[in-house]
Design an enzyme around this catalytic site. Structure first.
Site, PDB file in Angstrom:
ATOM      1  CB  CYS A   1      -0.920  -0.020   1.221  1.00 45.25           C
ATOM      2  SG  CYS A   1      -2.132   1.308   1.256  1.00 45.25           S
TER       3      CYS A   1
ATOM      4  CG  HIS B   1      -1.288  -1.222   5.902  1.00 40.51           C
ATOM      5  ND1 HIS B   1      -1.788  -0.180   6.663  1.00 40.51           N
ATOM      6  CD2 HIS B   1      -1.540  -0.889   4.613  1.00 40.51           C
ATOM      7  CE1 HIS B   1      -2.316   0.736   5.862  1.00 40.51           C
ATOM      8  NE2 HIS B   1      -2.165   0.333   4.608  1.00 40.51           N
TER       9      HIS B   1
ATOM     10  CG  ASP C   1      -0.475   3.773   5.593  1.00 40.03           C
ATOM     11  OD1 ASP C   1       0.449   4.170   6.317  1.00 40.03           O
ATOM     12  OD2 ASP C   1      -1.685   3.847   5.918  1.00 40.03           O
TER      13      ASP C   1
ATOM     14  NE  ARG D   1      -0.365   4.340   9.111  1.00 43.38           N
ATOM     15  CZ  ARG D   1      -1.580   3.979   9.497  1.00 43.38           C
ATOM     16  NH1 ARG D   1      -1.927   4.123  10.764  1.00 43.38           N
ATOM     17  NH2 ARG D   1      -2.452   3.485   8.619  1.00 43.38           N
TER      18      ARG D   1
ATOM     19  CB  CYS E   1      -5.749  -0.541   4.917  1.00 40.41           C
ATOM     20  SG  CYS E   1      -5.533  -0.137   3.166  1.00 40.41           S
TER      21      CYS E   1
END
Length: 787
Positions: free
Chosen positions: A591, A652, A593, A595, A655
């Site tokens: 993803c 993760h 993302d 993080r 999400c």
């Protein structure tokens, strides 16, 4: 207007504060059950420890109640249970023998005041600087002392205060042993050892009752039914209970006694708090508890010792056995510790007739077993691995032969001497094998060894190949500079220099190895923003009007930090990759993302992963890209051109794409994000297929709908991958593997899809279990080659 007040305009209606609501005290059911479990363990152990010290037996109950209520309420480790600890037995017994019981209580009060002072000075972290070998040796010495003393009671006699005297008197005690005491003690030990090992489902149910309670109750019932006459617990009236008195004697001796009690109580409590943090963090399916405040824990222990000593109780410290039981029983707050203390008070007032039926031999056997367990084989293996056996042995022998304080000081002295020996004794050798000059450094490389290092390096002729092997755990700046200067000079003269660090498997130059990590941990990246508090960042990111704005210098600061800290560590590896081109072994599709740091969670370095990121880690099936072939192009390039051996789809926790899929409204405007997320709709359909097709996590249950959809999405995108022509060909040829992965951001835990993740039908359903990747890979389940 205060900076913390909410903004108001001249048109805002006046606000009225609602009347304060009275807070109701609520106790979670998990805390209630945990408190009962801890109470059942604490009751017999408190009596046994009081017996081992020679104190009045009520003193153990007083310390258990005060430790639970006072230290539980004030301390900084919510789940640690305090009370009379086996580690304090030797210290307390020596104080009682030397000063008497009431003076010992006074010394306990003074030790509590000393702990309060240390807590106010915020030096709790400093106690953790003591070598673990010293602490383990101290506990082992105390355990040996306890076990040797209790053997005499188990055999029907009375122990002496000296370990050596007890050992000399043991043959005579064996000659006049009491058969009744031996039978009751043997029964106690048998139940204590056998109860946790009862097999089967019945055993799992029985093990919920603490083994210590079963052993003491079993021995007590047996003694009562058979009519065995033995000394039993004697709890005189609370009206005659002795309180604290002022210690009399030489001032230096009293000061030493206070310091010894303070040291043992503090170190044991602080190390126990750290251990409880690790236990609580490793729990699954339970509410998270914040990390311990060690300075507050020291204040709580000091307050508990003041109250316990003043009320005629034993010294108080954090107790590992009770704390472990508290955590494993599912406690979620300090209420469990406080409730356990309240239960001890009730027992001390109402259960005296039952407690007085317990044979002293049974309590002695229980405490003897605790003392033997304090000599931990795991601790011995740890100090052996770290080459600290001399420190451990010196501390243990010092505690046994001289006393606790003297033994700890002896252990610290040996630890300092051993550290100095390692720093000053560094062996540097030079030899030539097959036209390669090998310089090996064994030991710590400090400025003291720089002259010898320079002499060895200058024996290497210019223009030759050299290998420098570092076999130590420390290298200071002076040695680092000398090594790098020589390396630069030797390379400039046409030679080659290769550095091998046997501590981490890092190679400074030369051909890469697929079996070792080629990059150092990126600690500069980990800490590069830690020097600026969050509040300062927010204030720096605000303009003169108070409105937030992005920090325009953040990118420049990050680049500067990379150039200064990380670039020197990876420059040679990147130079090699620039010459040879990229040869990644894995395609990692995850993803977008922010993080998810792929290199961090896979411990990979430059050139290891070919990474594709998008919103929701989606893989559009062939023919459904609709003018967006970026993911399909990356897959084809990775498989056909780069020849990757595996493809991993990584979802993760938390999400946002999965949130959006669950909250999508039919008929909404087709924005670019909604058009892209339609590739995740098959994942929703997979969940709608019912429980047999729902993915699972091992060993914990799925937390919520978002996590369940994230897991299903990983499985579904693997199915989309198999539909791509290049992937299908590589799978058929057996040169490619597919893997599913789930990363929980908050817990920093990775889960891998079981099996190969490439099967169909029943095999696929069996594969939809995500197994946690353990720290020790050898203990992890078989989850494919990614591990």
């Amino acid at each position: 207007m205060s900076a913390c007040a909410p903004p108001r305009t001249e048109h805002s209606p006046p606000t009225t504060n609602p009347p304060p609501r009275r807070r109701r005290f609520r106790v979670a059911s998990a805390d209630v059950s945990a408190s009962v479990a801890v109470f059942l363990i604490a009751l017999p152990l408190s009596l046994g420890i009081a017996l081992a010290t020679g104190a009045p037996l009520q003193a153990g109950l007083v310390a258990a109640a005060v430790g639970g209520i006072v230290a539980g309420r004030i301390g900084g480790c919510p789940l640690q249970v305090s009370g009379p600890a086996a580690g304090l037995t030797v210290v307390t017994a020596d104080l009682i023998h030397q000063y008497g019981w009431r003076a010992t209580c006074g010394i306990t009060v003074l030790a509590g005041l000393a702990q309060l002072g240390l807590g106010c000075l915020k030096v709790a972290r400093g106690a953790l600087a003591v070598s673990p070998a010293v602490v383990h040796g101290m506990l082992a010495g105390i355990g040996i002392t306890i076990a040797v003393a209790q053997v005499h009671i188990v055999l029907g006699g009375r122990p002496d205060s000296s370990v050596l005297t007890n050992l000399r008197a043991l043959p005579a005690q064996l000659a006049r042993l009491d058969p009744a005491a031996v039978v009751i003690s043997a029964l106690t030990l048998t139940l204590l050892l056998a109860w946790p090992r009862v097999p089967g489902s019945v055993g799992s149910l029985l093990r919920k009752v603490p083994a210590a309670l079963v052993a003491v109750v079993g021995a007590t019932v047996t003694a009562a039914l058979t009519g065995i006459t033995l000394p039993r617990v004697d709890l005189p009236s609370w009206r005659s209970h002795a309180l604290a008195g002022l210690p009399q004697g030489p001032v230096l001796g009293i000061v030493a006694a206070v310091l010894t009690t303070t040291l043992v109580c503090s170190v044991q409590s602080l190390l126990g708090a750290v251990a409880v943090d690790k236990l609580a963090a490793g729990r699954t399916g339970s509410a998270r508890v914040g990390r311990s405040d060690l300075d507050r824990e020291l204040l709580g222990q000091g307050a508990a010792n003041i109250v316990s000593g003043a009320l005629g109780g034993l010294p108080v410290a954090g107790v590992a056995v009770r704390s472990t039981a508290n955590v494993n029983s599912g406690a979620v707050s300090r209420n469990s510790t406080m409730l356990h203390g309240g239960l001890v008070v009730i027992a001390a007032l109402l259960l005296v007739p039952l407690l007085e039926r317990i044979p002293l031999a049974s309590l002695a056997a229980l405490v003897m077993a605790v003392g033997i367990q304090m000599v931990s084989l795991n601790h011995i293996r740890t100090v052996t691995r770290h080459r600290e056996v001399p420190v451990y042995a010196a501390t243990t022998l010092g505690v046994v032969c001289l006393g606790v304080l003297q033994g700890v000081l002896l252990g610290i002295a040996v630890a300092v001497a051993l550290a100095l020996h390692r720093l000053t004794h560094t062996r540097i050798t030079h030899e030539e094998r097959e036209e390669v000059h090998h310089v090996r450094v064994r030991g710590q490389l400090t400025f003291l060894a720089v002259p010898r290092l320079s002499r060895a390096l200058h024996r290497v002729p210019p223009g030759t190949r050299a290998v420098v092997e570092l076999d130590g755990s420390f290298m200071d700046h002076a040695a680092y500079e000398a090594l790098q200067d020589w390396r630069s000079s030797h390379t400039a003269r046409g030679g080659s220099a290769e550095l091998k660090d046997h501590r981490t498997g890092v190679r400074g130059a030369g051909p890469p190895s697929s079996t070792v990590c080629r990059c150092r941990p990126w600690t500069p990246w980990r800490n590069h923003r830690c020097d600026m508090p969050a509040a300062a960042v927010r204030q720096d990111a605000a303009d003169t009007t108070g409105a937030p704005r992005p920090d325009i210098h953040e990118l420049a600061r990050g680049i500067s930090s990379f150039q200064r800290n990380t670039a020197p560590l990876v420059r040679e590896e990147l130079a090699r990759l620039a010459r040879e081109g990229q040869r990644p072994s894995q395609l990692f599709l995850t993803c977008a993302d922010s993080r998810l740091v792929t290199s961090m969670i896979t411990a990979s370095g430059p050139g290891d992963l070919f990474v594709v990121r998008n919103v929701g880690n989606l893989v559009p099936p062939p023919g459904q890209e609709h003018a967006d072939d970026s993911v399909a192009a990356a897959i084809e390039y990775a498989v056909e051109v780069l020849g990757v051996r595996s493809i991993t789809v990584c979802g993760h926790s938390g999400c946002g794409a999965m949130h959006a899929l669950l909250a999508a409204e039919p008929g909404a405007a087709p924005t670019p994000l909604r058009r892209w997320l339609r590739h995740g709709e098959p994942s929703l359909a997979r969940l709608a297929g019912g429980p047999p097709r729902r993915p699972r996590l091992a060993p914990r249950p799925v937390a919520d709908a978002v996590e369940e959809l994230s897991l299903a999405n990983v499985v579904q995108q693997l199915a989309h991958l198999r539909a791509h022509e290049s992937v299908a060909r590589a799978l058929a040829a057996g040169v490619l593997e597919l893997h599913g992965m789930y990363f929980h951001v908050g817990e920093a835990r990775a889960y891998l899809l079981g099996g190969e993740g490439t099967g169909e039908g029943e095999a696929e359903a069996e594969a939809e279990v995500f197994h946690e990747v353990r720290e020790d890979v050898r203990e992890a389940p078989e989850v494919g080659s990614l591990v």
